[in-house]
Design an enzyme around this catalytic site. Structure first.
Site, PDB file in Angstrom:
ATOM      1  N   LYS A   1       0.741  -1.357   0.110  1.00  0.00           N
ATOM      2  CA  LYS A   1       0.181   0.105   0.058  1.00  0.00           C
ATOM      3  C   LYS A   1       0.919   1.266   0.098  1.00  0.00           C
ATOM      4  O   LYS A   1       0.455   2.350  -0.316  1.00  0.00           O
ATOM      5  CB  LYS A   1      -1.099  -0.110   1.289  1.00  0.00           C
ATOM      6  CG  LYS A   1      -2.211  -1.034   1.081  1.00  0.00           C
ATOM      7  CD  LYS A   1      -3.049  -0.897   2.173  1.00  0.00           C
ATOM      8  CE  LYS A   1      -4.278  -1.604   1.642  1.00  0.00           C
ATOM      9  NZ  LYS A   1      -5.401  -1.569   2.996  1.00  0.00           N
TER      10      LYS A   1
ATOM     11  N   HIS B   1      -2.804 -12.836   0.500  1.00  0.00           N
ATOM     12  CA  HIS B   1      -3.595 -12.878   1.639  1.00  0.00           C
ATOM     13  C   HIS B   1      -4.962 -12.418   1.307  1.00  0.00           C
ATOM     14  O   HIS B   1      -5.739 -12.379   2.085  1.00  0.00           O
ATOM     15  CB  HIS B   1      -3.080 -12.096   2.767  1.00  0.00           C
ATOM     16  CG  HIS B   1      -2.967 -10.428   2.444  1.00  0.00           C
ATOM     17  ND1 HIS B   1      -2.027  -9.953   1.431  1.00  0.00           N
ATOM     18  CD2 HIS B   1      -3.863  -9.756   3.097  1.00  0.00           C
ATOM     19  CE1 HIS B   1      -2.350  -8.669   1.434  1.00  0.00           C
ATOM     20  NE2 HIS B   1      -3.567  -8.171   2.408  1.00  0.00           N
ATOM     21  N   HIS B   2      -5.029 -11.875  -0.097  1.00  0.00           N
ATOM     22  CA  HIS B   2      -6.601 -11.608  -0.748  1.00  0.00           C
ATOM     23  C   HIS B   2      -6.980 -12.600  -1.511  1.00  0.00           C
ATOM     24  O   HIS B   2      -8.096 -12.382  -2.260  1.00  0.00           O
ATOM     25  CB  HIS B   2      -6.467 -10.192  -1.181  1.00  0.00           C
ATOM     26  CG  HIS B   2      -6.417  -9.014  -0.238  1.00  0.00           C
ATOM     27  ND1 HIS B   2      -7.500  -8.840   0.439  1.00  0.00           N
ATOM     28  CD2 HIS B   2      -5.534  -8.031  -0.108  1.00  0.00           C
ATOM     29  CE1 HIS B   2      -7.079  -7.710   1.222  1.00  0.00           C
ATOM     30  NE2 HIS B   2      -5.975  -7.466   0.774  1.00  0.00           N
TER      31      HIS B   2
END
Length: 344
Positions: A209, A260-261
């Site tokens: 991010k 992780h998504h």
């Protein structure tokens, strides 16, 4: 080499077998324990550290070869000298095979015996010094490794928190994720090495991010389709940031960031992995991150209760989350609650 005050064990037919070198041994302050019974000598060796053992062959009360076998079974490194007739070659060979260090032939020459005694004790002294240095070196290496590990973990923690600061999340967020991930890794039956990796690498799940534009990452209100696609790129950005490292924690962080998504039914992103093709650490972080996010206070909503968050996790069993991990998480909910309370 100073061999003063070294300790000898003597197993001999006579109580004072070293009279031929008595003056020599006294001048070196050697400590000599004399025995005529093998059993007594072995018992003594259990409570005292001897630097050298001298045993005479063909004594009425002792089988020298049997004694050497028994002593060598108890003490692998203490040198043993066997005193044997010069013409008894067979016994000399057997003694060396079963663990004697050297041979002293009878009749004994005091000068040769003194030289052999001194050389053997000097070698033992050197070996002891080297052993002490090796232990010290091992301790220094261990201390240096621990310092390196602590520094490495500190840097990983700072790296994990860098994303949180950008998103203005509670600094305890990554700490809770780490503890949840380690616990679930252990409950899943993975070894301590992987548990340690899970603990220190799980906080890197959202590191990508840092590459998302602020106007998208911090946009108030609902994101449009293009903005949602931009947000989704953080999984690959994190992977690309860490993928070339040789550090096992950062390698694991790359895998976690990338996976992780992903969802167990294949509907996740970035590439739609399904089931157990999703790396285990990615599957673990998927559950604990969602649970922690739901039960945390947000600017735009109240924190969910633990019961409601668990119900959501159960409803997503086999869809978003690995069914086995869901079962482990729910079965060990008290441990998860304890982690949440301790890290608040």
């Amino acid at each position: 080499m100073n061999i003063n005050k070294m300790r000898l064990l003597s197993l001999y037919n006579e109580i004072n077998p070293l009279s031929v070198v008595q003056e020599y041994t006294e001048s070196l302050f050697l400590k000599i324990d004399n025995f005529t019974q093998a059993k007594e000598a072995l018992v003594s060796s259990q409570s005292k550290d001897y630097d050298l053992v001298i045993v005479e062959h063909n004594t009425p009360k002792c089988d020298a070869l049997a004694f050497i076998r028994a002593f060598r079974h108890m003490h692998r490194e203490t040198p043993i000298l066997i005193v044997v007739n010069s013409d008894d070659i067979a016994t000399q060979e057997k003694a060396l095979i079963i663990g004697a260090f050297d041979i002293v032939v009878k009749p004994i020459s005091p000068i040769l015996f003194q030289a052999k005694l001194q050389n053997t004790l000097a070698l033992k002294k050197v070996q002891d010094v080297l052993k002490d240095k090796k232990v010290l070196l091992q301790e220094e290496i261990s201390n240096a490794t621990n310092i390196y590990k602590e520094s490495e973990h500190e840097l990983l923690d700072i790296l994990a928190k860098s994303t949180l600061y950008k998103e203005h999340k509670d600094s305890k967020h990554s700490e809770k994720i780490a503890h949840y991930a380690k616990a679930l890794t252990r409950l899943f039956g993975l070894n301590e090495t992987i548990q340690d990796v899970a603990f220190h690498a799980s906080g890197l799940y959202d590191i990508g991010k840092v590459g998302i534009p602020d106007e998208v990452l911090f946009k108030e209100g609902k994101l449009n389709e293009d903005e949602r696609e931009i947000i989704k790129t953080h999984a690959r950005l994190g992977f690309d940031l860490l993928k070339y490292t040789q550090n096992p924690y950062l390698k694991a962080g790359a895998v976690i960031s990338y996976s992780h998504h992903e969802k167990f039914d294949g509907s996740g992103y970035p590439i739609g992995l399904k089931g157990e093709t999703i790396p285990i650490l990615g599957r673990i972080v998927a559950i604990v991150e969602v649970f922690e996010a739901l039960t945390s206070q947000k600017v735009y909503r109240e924190a969910w209760s633990i019961e409601d968050a668990c119900q959501f996790v159960i409803e997503e069993k086999g869809k978003h989350f690995d069914p086995k991990l869901v079962d482990l998480f729910i079965e060990n909910l008290d441990e998860m609650k304890s982690i949440k309370n301790q890290c608040n």
